[in-house]
Design an enzyme around this catalytic site. Structure first.
Site, PDB file in Angstrom:
ATOM      1  N   LYS A   1      -0.278 -12.273   3.330  1.00 11.00           N
ATOM      2  CA  LYS A   1       1.028 -11.665   3.613  1.00 11.00           C
ATOM      3  C   LYS A   1       0.861 -10.227   4.105  1.00 11.00           C
ATOM      4  CE  LYS A   1       4.282  -9.658   0.312  1.00 11.00           C
ATOM      5  NZ  LYS A   1       4.147  -8.338   0.736  1.00 11.00           N
ATOM      6  N   ASN A   2       0.067  -9.449   3.388  1.00 11.47           N
ATOM      7  CA  ASN A   2       0.000  -8.026   3.730  1.00 11.47           C
ATOM      8  C   ASN A   2      -0.793  -7.749   5.009  1.00 11.47           C
ATOM      9  OD1 ASN A   2       1.657  -7.442   1.633  1.00 11.47           O
ATOM     10  ND2 ASN A   2       0.041  -6.725   0.242  1.00 11.47           N
TER      11      ASN A   2
ATOM     12  N   ARG B   1       9.408  -4.323   2.893  1.00 10.13           N
ATOM     13  CA  ARG B   1       8.707  -3.046   2.820  1.00 10.13           C
ATOM     14  C   ARG B   1       7.981  -2.752   4.137  1.00 10.13           C
ATOM     15  NH1 ARG B   1       9.122   1.464   0.394  1.00 10.13           N
ATOM     16  NH2 ARG B   1       7.201   2.628   0.406  1.00 10.13           N
TER      17      ARG B   1
ATOM     18  N   CYS C   1       9.918  -4.684  -2.957  1.00  9.87           N
ATOM     19  CA  CYS C   1      10.016  -4.678  -4.419  1.00  9.87           C
ATOM     20  C   CYS C   1      10.302  -3.276  -4.937  1.00  9.87           C
ATOM     21  CB  CYS C   1       8.711  -5.193  -5.026  1.00  9.87           C
ATOM     22  SG  CYS C   1       8.381  -6.912  -4.645  1.00  9.87           S
TER      23      CYS C   1
ATOM     24  N   ARG D   1       9.167   4.916  -4.064  1.00  8.78           N
ATOM     25  CA  ARG D   1       8.151   4.460  -3.089  1.00  8.78           C
ATOM     26  C   ARG D   1       8.224   5.358  -1.858  1.00  8.78           C
ATOM     27  NH1 ARG D   1       7.513  -2.074  -2.884  1.00  8.78           N
ATOM     28  NH2 ARG D   1       5.589  -1.430  -1.854  1.00  8.78           N
ATOM     29  N   PRO D   2       7.657   6.567  -1.960  1.00  6.51           N
ATOM     30  CA  PRO D   2       7.784   7.532  -0.866  1.00  6.51           C
ATOM     31  C   PRO D   2       6.999   7.122   0.376  1.00  6.51           C
ATOM     32  CG  PRO D   2       6.268   8.366  -2.535  1.00  6.51           C
ATOM     33  CD  PRO D   2       6.813   7.069  -3.056  1.00  6.51           C
ATOM     34  N   ILE D   3       7.396   7.673   1.536  1.00  8.25           N
ATOM     35  CA  ILE D   3       6.601   7.456   2.755  1.00  8.25           C
ATOM     36  C   ILE D   3       6.200   8.813   3.360  1.00  8.25           C
ATOM     37  CG2 ILE D   3       7.513   5.157   3.311  1.00  8.25           C
ATOM     38  CD1 ILE D   3       9.254   6.566   5.469  1.00  8.25           C
ATOM     39  N   ASP D   4       6.087   9.802   2.476  1.00 11.50           N
ATOM     40  CA  ASP D   4       5.753  11.155   2.958  1.00 11.50           C
ATOM     41  C   ASP D   4       4.405  11.208   3.678  1.00 11.50           C
ATOM     42  OD1 ASP D   4       4.982  10.664   0.120  1.00 11.50           O
ATOM     43  OD2 ASP D   4       3.853  12.517   0.423  1.00 11.50           O
ATOM     44  N   GLN D   5       3.442  10.373   3.264  1.00 16.66           N
ATOM     45  CA  GLN D   5       2.121  10.420   3.906  1.00 16.66           C
ATOM     46  C   GLN D   5       2.164   9.808   5.312  1.00 16.66           C
ATOM     47  OE1 GLN D   5      -0.521  12.187   2.444  1.00 16.66           O
ATOM     48  NE2 GLN D   5       1.256  12.675   1.161  1.00 16.66           N
TER      49      GLN D   5
ATOM     50  N   ASP E   1      -1.223  -5.711  -7.413  1.00 14.15           N
ATOM     51  CA  ASP E   1      -0.423  -6.913  -7.147  1.00 14.15           C
ATOM     52  C   ASP E   1      -0.855  -8.119  -7.981  1.00 14.15           C
ATOM     53  OD1 ASP E   1       0.987  -5.390  -5.381  1.00 14.15           O
ATOM     54  OD2 ASP E   1       0.254  -6.355  -3.562  1.00 14.15           O
TER      55      ASP E   1
ATOM     56  N   ARG F   1       9.284 -14.819  -1.148  1.00 12.57           N
ATOM     57  CA  ARG F   1       8.905 -13.745  -0.224  1.00 12.57           C
ATOM     58  C   ARG F   1       7.402 -13.759   0.046  1.00 12.57           C
ATOM     59  NH1 ARG F   1       9.709  -8.356  -2.264  1.00 12.57           N
ATOM     60  NH2 ARG F   1       8.261  -8.147  -0.560  1.00 12.57           N
TER      61      ARG F   1
HETATM   62  C1  UD1 Z   1       0.946  -2.008  -0.152  1.00 12.20           C
HETATM   63  C2  UD1 Z   1       1.268  -3.458  -0.421  1.00 12.20           C
HETATM   64  C3  UD1 Z   1       1.743  -3.653  -1.857  1.00 12.20           C
HETATM   65  C4  UD1 Z   1       0.721  -3.077  -2.830  1.00 12.20           C
HETATM   66  C5  UD1 Z   1       0.341  -1.657  -2.451  1.00 12.20           C
HETATM   67  C6  UD1 Z   1      -0.801  -1.116  -3.286  1.00 12.20           C
HETATM   68  C7  UD1 Z   1       1.982  -4.125   1.782  1.00 12.20           C
HETATM   69  C8  UD1 Z   1       3.102  -4.559   2.644  1.00 12.20           C
HETATM   70  N1  UD1 Z   1       2.291  -3.867   0.506  1.00 12.20           N
HETATM   71  O1  UD1 Z   1       2.168  -1.295  -0.351  1.00 12.20           O
HETATM   72  O2  UD1 Z   1       1.912  -5.042  -2.093  1.00 12.20           O
HETATM   73  O3  UD1 Z   1       1.264  -3.072  -4.143  1.00 12.20           O
HETATM   74  O4  UD1 Z   1      -0.060  -1.583  -1.071  1.00 12.20           O
HETATM   75  O5  UD1 Z   1      -1.922  -1.919  -3.153  1.00 12.20           O
HETATM   76  O6  UD1 Z   1       0.839  -4.079   2.191  1.00 12.20           O
HETATM   77  N2  UD1 Z   1       2.472   6.813  -1.717  1.00 12.20           N
HETATM   78  C9  UD1 Z   1       2.905   8.094  -1.560  1.00 12.20           C
HETATM   79  N3  UD1 Z   1       3.308   8.490  -0.314  1.00 12.20           N
HETATM   80  C10 UD1 Z   1       3.276   7.669   0.761  1.00 12.20           C
HETATM   81  C11 UD1 Z   1       2.826   6.346   0.586  1.00 12.20           C
HETATM   82  C12 UD1 Z   1       2.427   5.934  -0.668  1.00 12.20           C
HETATM   83  O7  UD1 Z   1       2.941   8.877  -2.510  1.00 12.20           O
HETATM   84  O8  UD1 Z   1       3.652   8.088   1.859  1.00 12.20           O
HETATM   85  C13 UD1 Z   1       2.019   6.351  -3.048  1.00 12.20           C
HETATM   86  C14 UD1 Z   1       2.900   5.242  -3.613  1.00 12.20           C
HETATM   87  O9  UD1 Z   1       4.008   5.773  -4.305  1.00 12.20           O
HETATM   88  C15 UD1 Z   1       1.923   4.523  -4.519  1.00 12.20           C
HETATM   89  C16 UD1 Z   1       0.572   4.692  -3.808  1.00 12.20           C
HETATM   90  O10 UD1 Z   1       0.747   5.767  -2.890  1.00 12.20           O
HETATM   91  O11 UD1 Z   1       1.859   5.194  -5.742  1.00 12.20           O
HETATM   92  C17 UD1 Z   1       0.095   3.469  -3.043  1.00 12.20           C
HETATM   93  O12 UD1 Z   1       1.093   3.067  -2.113  1.00 12.20           O
HETATM   94  P1  UD1 Z   1       0.726   2.311  -0.761  1.00 12.20           P
HETATM   95  O13 UD1 Z   1      -0.725   1.971  -0.760  1.00 12.20           O
HETATM   96  O14 UD1 Z   1       1.274   3.093   0.367  1.00 12.20           O
HETATM   97  O15 UD1 Z   1       1.570   0.982  -0.916  1.00 12.20           O
HETATM   98  P2  UD1 Z   1       2.293   0.181   0.216  1.00 12.20           P
HETATM   99  O16 UD1 Z   1       1.543   0.297   1.489  1.00 12.20           O
HETATM  100  O17 UD1 Z   1       3.755   0.490   0.241  1.00 12.20           O
END
Ligand code: UD1
Length: 432
Positions: free
Chosen positions: A22-23, A93, A117, A122-126, A305, A397
């Site tokens: 899926k991912n 997501r 989920c 779940r920030p996207i700042d990075q 996961d 899903r």
């Molecule tokens: C992906 C997976 C999800 C899995 C996760 C961790 C997909 C579609 N989903 O989610 O199933 O649980 O990896 O293996 O591939 N973070 C920040 N800022 C950011 C982005 C992330 O602080 O901009 C933090 C998140 O809050 C979290 C950590 O980084 O604590 C890991 O998140 P991330 O690896 O980005 O997860 P996803 O890509 O959303």
């Protein structure tokens, strides 16, 4: 709304084939937005998240047609819209990958903030930090991420947290940036390598995917290719844990065993027998499972996961197990539902303490998210009596035909629709 009804206590036995990841699928499909040719993606899982993403692709103008159930032809040449804000985008997501892909292709993207989920914040700042480093202006207005750039120029980007999403998203945008981009402290998950492999096959120049430093040299064009995505390590792990909790003997086929190392190590510690081949793992359970401790972390650490599924397994093992959730701030919301089946768990912050030796009994429960739903299925397989799991749209899903696969291994599981009653379930049982 549909539910699963499971009558627990059957020992799972046999072979189960694992679908594509899926991912990986949800990253590879948006990557095709950047192609000037036609792409064929094979081994796609037939799951709701992929369906939603394909709808989102069609909404921006891509021509998508299925060659068969697991293979899709995507022609992105007809994409004429850099704005993706419809319902399908909001459901999942991974729609955030459309930001990187559209920004790369059009130098502008407007994409609704992603759903998925709920594990707390779940920030996207990075992701945004990366796009800005490449020269984009990024703002969030009315729940829409708006990114615009005159041109994208390669840059050095250090990720403050190891993020799968940010790593892939920056890789996508940087593929069409001028010069070299270096992502440091990159995530190393198998689906990052898979996405980089697809992009490289299309003509990108990405080196180091799978390590914590990825170097991307920008290119002008990507061609159409046919690509087969990797097997789903989380689906595979879910069936391995299901085998363990039922004391079963299950061979999980069509996988990359190396991706399963963190789980096979833990199942071995718990006294399961594991046999590995080139593309399969056989798990043989043990009536005397021993508890263990788990700390989730980015790959190659133990995957978050698979954390909920392991909570279910630790509940029946001998001794006390401790799970520390290091990736998500709030990923124990499902525990109350597991407790209805008899699991004995206390949670404090990021730590769950699981008292083993529970005698699980069937009950009516609800899935609270995708993997939490899988954990309930796993616990129900080992529970005495009948469990009814609601909200299974979460499970759909990410798992293709989970009830059919489990039934083929000997589980007593049926999907029922809204309005089904206990009487017509027993009728279904008599007639099948
Ligand atoms: C992906 C997976 C999800 C899995 C996760 C961790 C997909 C579609 N989903 O989610 O199933 O649980 O990896 O293996 O591939 N973070 C920040 N800022 C950011 C982005 C992330 O602080 O901009 C933090 C998140 O809050 C979290 C950590 O980084 O604590 C890991 O998140 P991330 O690896 O980005 O997860 P996803 O890509 O959303």
């Amino acid at each position: 709304m549909e539910s699963f009804v499971i009558n627990g206590g059957q020992r799972l036995k046999g072979d189960v084939f694992i679908n594509g990841a899926k991912n990986a699928g949800v990253a590879v499909i948006p990557a095709t937005v950047m192609s000037s040719g036609v792409c064929v993606i094979d081994n796609l899982p037939n799951i709701e998240d992929i369906t939603s993403l394909i709808e989102a692709m069609r909404d921006i103008g891509a021509k998508c047609s299925f060659r068969d159930e697991h293979s899709i032809i995507i022609d992105s040449r007809s994409i004429n819209n850099y704005i993706a804000i419809g319902e399908p985008v909001r459901k999942i997501r991974a729609s955030y990958y459309l930001i990187g892909a559209l920004l790369g292709r059009f130098k502008k993207a407007e994409v609704a903030l992603p759903g998925g989920c709920n594990f707390g914040n779940r920030p996207i700042d990075q992701h945004i930090k990366g796009f800005k480093a490449l020269g984009a202006e990024v703002m969030i207005e009315n729940g829409i991420v708006k990114a615009h750039a005159k041109e994208l120029i390669g840059a050095n980007i250090y990720l403050d947290v190891v993020s799968v999403g940010a790593t892939i998203n920056i890789m996508l945008a940087a593929t069409f940036a001028e010069g070299q981009t270096v992502i440091e402290n990159a995530a190393k998950e198998p689906h990052i390598i898979d996405t980089a492999n697809l992009l490289n096959m299309m003509g990108a120049n990405i080196k180091g995917a799978g390590t914590d430093v990825i170097r991307i040299t920008g290119v002008k064009e990507l061609k159409g290719v046919e690509y087969t995505i990797i097997p789903d390590q989380i689906e595979a792990g879910t069936y391995m844990i299901a085998a363990a909790i039922t004391g079963g003997d299950v061979t999980v086929k069509n996988i990359i065993p190396k991706h399963m190392d963190p789980l096979t190590a833990k199942l071995s510690e718990m006294h399961c027998s594991i046999f590995e081949g080139d593309d399969f793992i056989r798990v043989v359970g043990n009536s005397e499972l021993i508890s263990t401790n788990i700390k989730t972390s980015a790959y190659p650490g133990f995957p978050t996961d698979l954390q909920p599924q392991m909570t279910a397994l630790l509940s029946i093992a001998k001794g006390t197990g401790v799970i520390t959730e290091n990736v998500w701030e709030n990923r124990f919301q499902y525990i109350d539902e597991l407790k209805r089946l008899g699991c004995q768990v206390t949670v404090e912050g990021k730590v769950a303490v699981i008292e083993g030796g529970a005698k699980l009994t069937g009950s009516k429960v609800n899935a609270t998210d995708l993997r939490a739903g899988a954990a309930l299925v796993i616990a129900a397989l080992a529970a005495h009596g009948r469990t009814e799991i609601g909200n299974i749209r979460f499970i759909d899903r990410g798992y293709e035909s989970i009830e059919k696969k489990l039934a083929s291994l000997g589980a007593n599981i049926v999907r029922i629709g809204e309005g089904s009653t206990s009487e017509n379930i027993s009728f279904m049982k008599k007639t099948v």
